[in-house]
Structures are given as structure tokens and as C-alpha cells.
Design a protein around this motif. Structure first.
Motif, PDB file in Angstrom:
ATOM      1  N   ALA A  53       0.833  -1.216   0.000  1.00 24.13           N
ATOM      2  CA  ALA A  53       0.000   0.000   0.000  1.00 24.13           C
ATOM      3  C   ALA A  53       0.866   1.264   0.000  1.00 24.13           C
ATOM      4  O   ALA A  53       0.538   2.258  -0.643  1.00 24.13           O
ATOM      5  N   LYS A  54       1.981   1.234   0.709  1.00 20.60           N
ATOM      6  CA  LYS A  54       2.847   2.425   0.812  1.00 20.60           C
ATOM      7  C   LYS A  54       3.866   2.534  -0.313  1.00 20.60           C
ATOM      8  O   LYS A  54       4.487   3.582  -0.492  1.00 20.60           O
ATOM      9  N   GLY A  55       4.092   1.419  -1.025  1.00 19.51           N
ATOM     10  CA  GLY A  55       5.184   1.404  -1.991  1.00 19.51           C
ATOM     11  C   GLY A  55       6.502   1.479  -1.251  1.00 19.51           C
ATOM     12  O   GLY A  55       7.460   2.122  -1.681  1.00 19.51           O
ATOM     13  N   PRO A 139       3.844   1.803  10.077  1.00 13.16           N
ATOM     14  CA  PRO A 139       4.639   2.956   9.632  1.00 13.16           C
ATOM     15  C   PRO A 139       3.696   4.138   9.497  1.00 13.16           C
ATOM     16  O   PRO A 139       2.481   3.996   9.692  1.00 13.16           O
ATOM     17  N   SER A 140       4.227   5.307   9.179  1.00 16.71           N
ATOM     18  CA  SER A 140       3.342   6.440   8.926  1.00 16.71           C
ATOM     19  C   SER A 140       2.483   6.116   7.696  1.00 16.71           C
ATOM     20  O   SER A 140       2.935   5.445   6.767  1.00 16.71           O
ATOM     21  N   ALA A 141       1.218   6.596   7.704  1.00 13.80           N
ATOM     22  CA  ALA A 141       0.242   6.204   6.673  1.00 13.80           C
ATOM     23  C   ALA A 141       0.303   7.125   5.455  1.00 13.80           C
ATOM     24  O   ALA A 141      -0.661   7.821   5.131  1.00 13.80           O
ATOM     25  N   ASN A 142       1.462   7.145   4.805  1.00  9.47           N
ATOM     26  CA  ASN A 142       1.644   7.967   3.601  1.00  9.47           C
ATOM     27  C   ASN A 142       2.410   7.141   2.573  1.00  9.47           C
ATOM     28  O   ASN A 142       3.128   6.211   2.953  1.00  9.47           O
ATOM     29  N   PRO A 143       2.273   7.478   1.275  1.00 14.42           N
ATOM     30  CA  PRO A 143       3.128   6.816   0.293  1.00 14.42           C
ATOM     31  C   PRO A 143       4.593   7.046   0.677  1.00 14.42           C
ATOM     32  O   PRO A 143       4.944   8.117   1.185  1.00 14.42           O
ATOM     33  N   VAL A 147       5.172  13.394   2.627  1.00 13.12           N
ATOM     34  CA  VAL A 147       4.880  14.011   3.919  1.00 13.12           C
ATOM     35  C   VAL A 147       3.924  13.114   4.727  1.00 13.12           C
ATOM     36  O   VAL A 147       2.941  12.603   4.179  1.00 13.12           O
ATOM     37  N   SER A 148       4.174  12.936   6.016  1.00 14.98           N
ATOM     38  CA  SER A 148       3.316  12.089   6.859  1.00 14.98           C
ATOM     39  C   SER A 148       1.941  12.727   7.071  1.00 14.98           C
ATOM     40  O   SER A 148       1.797  13.939   6.970  1.00 14.98           O
ATOM     41  N   PRO A 149       0.925  11.907   7.385  1.00 13.00           N
ATOM     42  CA  PRO A 149      -0.437  12.417   7.601  1.00 13.00           C
ATOM     43  C   PRO A 149      -0.710  12.753   9.060  1.00 13.00           C
ATOM     44  O   PRO A 149      -0.328  12.007   9.952  1.00 13.00           O
ATOM     45  N   SER A 230      16.785  12.680   1.494  1.00 10.90           N
ATOM     46  CA  SER A 230      15.503  13.135   0.961  1.00 10.90           C
ATOM     47  C   SER A 230      14.392  12.212   1.451  1.00 10.90           C
ATOM     48  O   SER A 230      14.411  11.017   1.205  1.00 10.90           O
ATOM     49  N   HIS A 231      13.436  12.769   2.193  1.00 14.96           N
ATOM     50  CA  HIS A 231      12.326  11.984   2.742  1.00 14.96           C
ATOM     51  C   HIS A 231      11.281  13.013   3.167  1.00 14.96           C
ATOM     52  O   HIS A 231      11.536  14.203   3.132  1.00 14.96           O
ATOM     53  N   TYR A 232      10.103  12.572   3.573  1.00 11.67           N
ATOM     54  CA  TYR A 232       9.057  13.488   4.050  1.00 11.67           C
ATOM     55  C   TYR A 232       8.847  14.623   3.047  1.00 11.67           C
ATOM     56  O   TYR A 232       8.700  15.786   3.428  1.00 11.67           O
ATOM     57  N   SER A 233       8.845  14.326   1.763  1.00 11.88           N
ATOM     58  CA  SER A 233       9.042  15.357   0.766  1.00 11.88           C
ATOM     59  C   SER A 233       7.786  15.678  -0.060  1.00 11.88           C
ATOM     60  O   SER A 233       7.143  14.776  -0.580  1.00 11.88           O
TER      61      SER A 233
HETATM   62 MG    MG Z   1       7.349   7.438   7.607  1.00 12.86          MG
END
Ligand code: MG
Ligand code: TXA
Length: 324
Positions: A53-55, A139-143, A147-149, A230-233
Motif C-alpha cells: 500500500a505504501k510502496g 509505519p506512517s500512513a503515507n506513500p 509528507v506524513s499524515p 531526501s524523505h518526508y518530501s
Molecule cells: Mg514514515
């Protein structure tokens, strides 16, 4: 993307959400930091669904969430130092990397013999874990990489068609991901893997030992992908600045300031009404997501004072800015 009201479980429907988990499903759940994408940590097939789901690459291990110390003991070996920190900071936004027990499948820990454990303080999440009766990998529920939700709507926008439910627990109070600490056995060389709401100084004071707050890591095999440059981008180009005077001439651009400008213009946004770092953290991801949508040519954001939770805010901002 729209989502039906029925899909976002009203905050009371904990049993409905737990039912999905116990039958091998996955769903968005609230914590005090950011929303998580939950599965039964003991169910390898369910955990696999999180990655797809997150890739998310399988080399990126997940945090296991527990509701009490008895459950923590079932997933990891708690050393004396871990118990000191648990007593002081749990439930709360601190994740400890500990030696794992056999019941945790390798898919959760990327094949490592350690597991990241945390006991969240969000009351709905705690009741949810209790109702499930099993540790929850989330994990955080974002691709992956985005950016995290921090609201149920953020989760729905990006993952609605890939998950079974969302438990709506309102806006996340802290707004940035938990502090992650890897404890050493000897007491020397504890490593801060990710800055978060619990400042490193408070952890050092509780342990009466030093922590390496910027451990060196191998970019190809990071100990926490949250440490990737690079993350949370956001998708749109983000540029950071320190002083408001640096952006005075950029009239056409959208700008996020730390605190409310004295005479704000229509393209001005702010993290806090009055220079409050906790408020800034709680608003950070909502604003980054909003400006990402309305700023196809990029936008600007001011760094915040580098103290307390401000360290975590600046850390996320610089990873969000970097496209390397
Ligand atoms: Mg995360
Ligand atoms: O606040 C949070 O921690 C949120 C909420 C949902 O609890 N979760 C979260 O999960 O931020 P995630 O997967 O986005 O970030 C967890 C980080 C990853 O960067 C991962 O590499 C690291 O924790 N991690 C997990 N297990 C680890 C381990 N055994 N050793 C080192 N790092 C680990």
C-alpha cells in the motif's frame, strides 16, 4: 480523491477497526505523532500489505506499537536502560530499538535481530491495540517518501483505495514522528536515529549517559530511512530560509513563516500564531500538504529555532527540501 463517510470510522468504532485487523486487514490509525498504517505485527501476510500500500521497500523496518509493558515484553527484550526510559516516556512519542523476540516475523524488522517498539499515548490508539489484543506494526500512513499524515483526511486522500478502514482520532497533537533511540548494551554509543518530540537532552538526563545525536550512517543502507537525505518530501519544490527579509521580494510565491507576520498577505501562511514550537510542529505537515497542492512553482518555508521539538521540525524540513 473523495471518500465515503462510512469509510472513515467514527472515533467510537474501535471494535469494527479491530475486527479488520484480526481478519488480516490494514487501516489508518491515529497516534499522538502522525497517523499510522496498521496491521497485526504477528501476521506476516497482513504486514506485507502495508509495504505494497505504501510502496515501501522491504529493507525499511516497521515500528511495533504496544498498549502495555506486558505486550512490550512479548515483542522485545527490555534491558534495564529500556525500562528506565519506558517508565519515564511511555506512553508517548519515543521509539526504542531493542533485541527482538522470535514471535516478530522478519518482514517487520527487515530481517534484523532488532525491533523498534513504541507505546503511543493517543487514547483511541491505546484502546484500539487493546481491542486487537496483538502488537500493531505501523509505519506512517503515507506513500513512501511523502509528507506524513496528521488527520484522517490526509490518510484518505492518498491511501483510501488501498486500505480497509480509517479510525478517525482527530488531528495529531504532536505532529512529527516519534524520537527513535538505539540503546547500546555497554552504555556508551547510544544512537539517536531520528529526532522527534522527545528531545535528546531529556533522554540523556533520564539515562545519565551521552547519546550520539548525529550518528554517521551509510546512505545506501541507512539504519532508519527517516534518516535518508531526501524523505518526508512534497512534490512541489520547497526552499528553506532563515530570516523573513530573505523572502521580502518574492511577492508572487507562497511562503510559510514560523510565526504570524505583523501584516500578512494572501500568499503568507504561518506555523504558529505566536512563536510556539509545539503548535508549529502540530501544523507542519498540514501546511506542507496544503502548499504542495496550491504551489505548482514551488514554495518557501522558514526554519524554526533549533531547540526542543524545533530540532525535529528543522530535520524534517531539510529532508523535505532535499531532492538528492
Ligand atoms: Mg514514515
Ligand atoms: O511516530 C511514529 O514513529 C510513527 C507513528 C505511526 O507511530 N511511525 C513512523 O513509522 O514514523 P515510519 O515507518 O514512517 O518510520 C519508522 C522508522 C523507519 O525509518 C525505520 O527505518 C525505523 O523506524 N526502524 C524501524 N525498525 C528499526 C530497527 N529495527 N532498527 C533501526 N531503525 C528502525
Amino acid at each position: 480523491m473523495g471518500v465515503s463517510k462510512q469509510f472513515v470510522q467514527p472515533s467510537g468504532d474501535i471494535l469494527g477497526a479491530a475486527g479488520f485487523i484480526l481478519s488480516g486487514g490494514i487501516g489508518g490509525v491515529p497516534t499522538e505523532t502522525v497517523y499510522g498504517l496498521a496491521a497485526n505485527a504477528l501476521d506476516e501476510r497482513a504486514v506485507r500489505k502495508i509495504f505494497s500500500a505504501k510502496g515501501r521497500p522491504f529493507i525499511d523496518p516497521l515500528i511495533v506499537h504496544v498498549c502495555d509493558m506486558a505486550m512490550a515484553e512479548k515483542v522485545a527484550f527490555l534491558t534495564d536502560r529500556a525500562k528506565i526510559l519506558a517508565k519515564r516516556f511511555w506512553p508517548g512519542p519515543l521509539t526504542l530499538v531493542l533485541k527482538k523476540r522470535d514471535c516478530i516475523p522478519g518482514i517487520v524488522t527487515a530481517g534484523m535481530d532488532t525491533v523498534a517498539v513504541r507505546m503511543p499515548s493517543h487514547s483511541l490508539m491505546r484502546k484500539f491495540i487493546e481491542a486487537c489484543g496483538c502488537p500493531i506494526a505501523a509505519p506512517s500512513a503515507n506513500p513512501f517518501g511523502y509528507v506524513s499524515p496528521t488527520t484522517a483526511e490526509h490518510v484518505a486522500e492518498q491511501l483510501a483505495d488501498k486500505i480497509d478502514f480509517i479510525l478517525d482520532g482527530g488531528k495529531c497533537a504532536k505532529g512529527v514522528e516519534s524520537t527513535i533511540l538505539m540503546l547500546s548494551e555497554s552504555g556508551k554509543g547510544h544512537k539517536l536515529l531520528r529526532a522527534g518530540p522527545v528531545p535528546v537532552e531529556e533522554l540523556e538526563a533520564a539515562l545519565a549517559e551521552e547519546i550520539d545525536a548525529s550518528p554517521k550512517h551509510n546512505e545506501a543502507q541507512p539504519q532508519a530511512p527517516g534518516m535518508l537525505k531526501s524523505h518526508y518530501s512534497p512534490h512541489s519544490r520547497l526552499t528553506l530560509f532563515d530570516c523573513p527579509s530573505e523572502v521580502e521580494n518574492l511577492r508572487a510565491e507562497n511562503v510559510i513563516f514560523f510565526t504570524r507576520p505583523t501584516s500578512p498577505e494572501s500568499n503568507h501562511f504561518w506555523l504558529s500564531e505566536n512563536s510556539d514550537l509545539s503548535e508549529a510542529a502540530a501544523n507542519l505537515y498540514s501546511l506542507l500538504r496544503k502548499l504542495d497542492k496550491i504551489s505548482p512553482n514551488g514554495f518557501f518555508c522558514q526554519r524554526v529555532p533549533n531547540t526542543g521539538i524545533g530540532v525535529a521540525i528543522n530535520d524534517r524540513l531539510s529532508r523535505a527540501e532535499s531532492k538528492l
